[in-house]
Scaffold this active site. Structure first.
Site, mmCIF file in Angstrom:
data_model
loop_
_atom_site.group_PDB
_atom_site.id
_atom_site.type_symbol
_atom_site.label_atom_id
_atom_site.label_comp_id
_atom_site.label_asym_id
_atom_site.label_seq_id
_atom_site.Cartn_x
_atom_site.Cartn_y
_atom_site.Cartn_z
ATOM 1 C CG ASP A 156 -1.754 -1.286 1.248
ATOM 2 O OD1 ASP A 156 -2.420 -1.568 0.242
ATOM 3 O OD2 ASP A 156 -1.732 -2.003 2.269
ATOM 4 C CE LYS A 160 -5.261 11.928 1.070
ATOM 5 N NZ LYS A 160 -6.521 11.618 1.720
#
Ligand SMILES: C[S@@+](CC[C@H](N)C(=O)[O-])C[C@H]1O[C@@H](n2cnc3c(N)ncnc32)[C@H](O)[C@@H]1O
Length: 250
Positions: A156, A160
């Site tokens: 993953d 951000k």
């Protein structure tokens, strides 16, 4: 403290689960499992489960994992680890083609584990063991110098900035992997994320224990022959080109 051979369905909350909840950010459950999938989780998973504490506390891993006991024999080719195997296509492919290697796969997403178990049942691969939670718990329990290869494929990306501490490829995890990998062992990373790629390269190239094996862009833009596409790659890339990164443990 051992996790023991229990299924995710049967497991109840414990102090160790509290540690997991704080450290793992991905989801564990997807759509409702079919009866056959639940059956595999109830019957096959307990036979393959890696018995380690769900904890990062070294005191919970005083006795390192006994790998020959885990696989029922000392594996002549050594041991490999795949972090976040998704649905297990790559894991089972590698295990089938490398029967003398014990392959450990870690994945907390229950629906992925169920799919992986179906691949294991279909192929009869006998050299796979699974952990249904955070790979770092297994990494905390493995003996130093026990791994010949590690795969972290499309982890993953947490693109951000404020979430970057959640990325799996980071100094702390690379330190631990460096301690677990034998000299000359290979670390394979993949990503298609334009933010994650430079992050991964920076983290790994700046780490003194790892050497990037790429001689030219072709080396990381093209898929090595012994590196089959993962499910994520087949379904989710949406036109983005993956990078195939290979590093050697110095
Ligand atoms: C984007 S998916 C890719 C899955 C697979 N490698 C593929 O390429 O198809 C990332 C996976 O990593 C798993 N994951 C995330 N953090 C993890 C951790 N700390 N330990 C083990 N697996 C993890 C997630 O559950 C998810 O299935």
């Amino acid at each position: 403290m051992s996790a023991g051979p229990e299924t995710s369905k049967a497991r109840s909350a414990s102090p160790a689960e509290g540690v997991r909840a704080r450290t793992l950010y991905g989801r564990r459950h997807g759509k409702k499992l079919r009866p056959g999938q639940q059956g595999l989780l109830d019957t096959l998973l307990p036979k393959l489960l890696v018995p380690v504490a769900h904890s990062l506390d070294p005191r919970d891993h005083a006795a390192p994992l006994d790998l020959p006991a885990l696989f029922g024999r000392a594996m002549a080719g050594g041991y490999w680890l795949e972090v976040g195997f998704g649905s297990g296509e790559h894991l089972v492919w590698q295990a089938e083609r490398n029967p003398d290697i014990g392959v450990i796969g870690c994945e907390p997403y229950i629906n992925g584990i169920a799919k992986c178990l179906a691949h294991i049942e279909r192929t009869g691969a006998a050299n796979i063991r699974l952990f249904d939670n955070d790979a770092r718990f297994v990494m905390a329990a493995l003996p130093p110098g026990s791994l010949g290869r590690v795969f972290v494929l499309f982890p993953d990306p947490w693109p951000k900035l404020r979430h970057q501490k959640r990325r799996f490829v980071c100094r702390e995890n690379l330190d631990r992997l460096a301690a677990l990998m034998v000299p000359g062992a290979e670390l394979r990373l993949a990503t298609d994320d334009p933010v994650h790629l430079p992050w991964m390269l920076e983290q790994t190239c700046l780490h003194p224990a790892f050497e990037w094996l790429a001689g030219s862009p072709a080396d990381w833009r093209h898929r090595p022959e012994d590196w089959p596409p993962t499910r994520y790659e087949q379904k989710m890339l949406a036109g983005r080109r993956p990078a195939f990164l290979r590093f050697r443990r110095r």
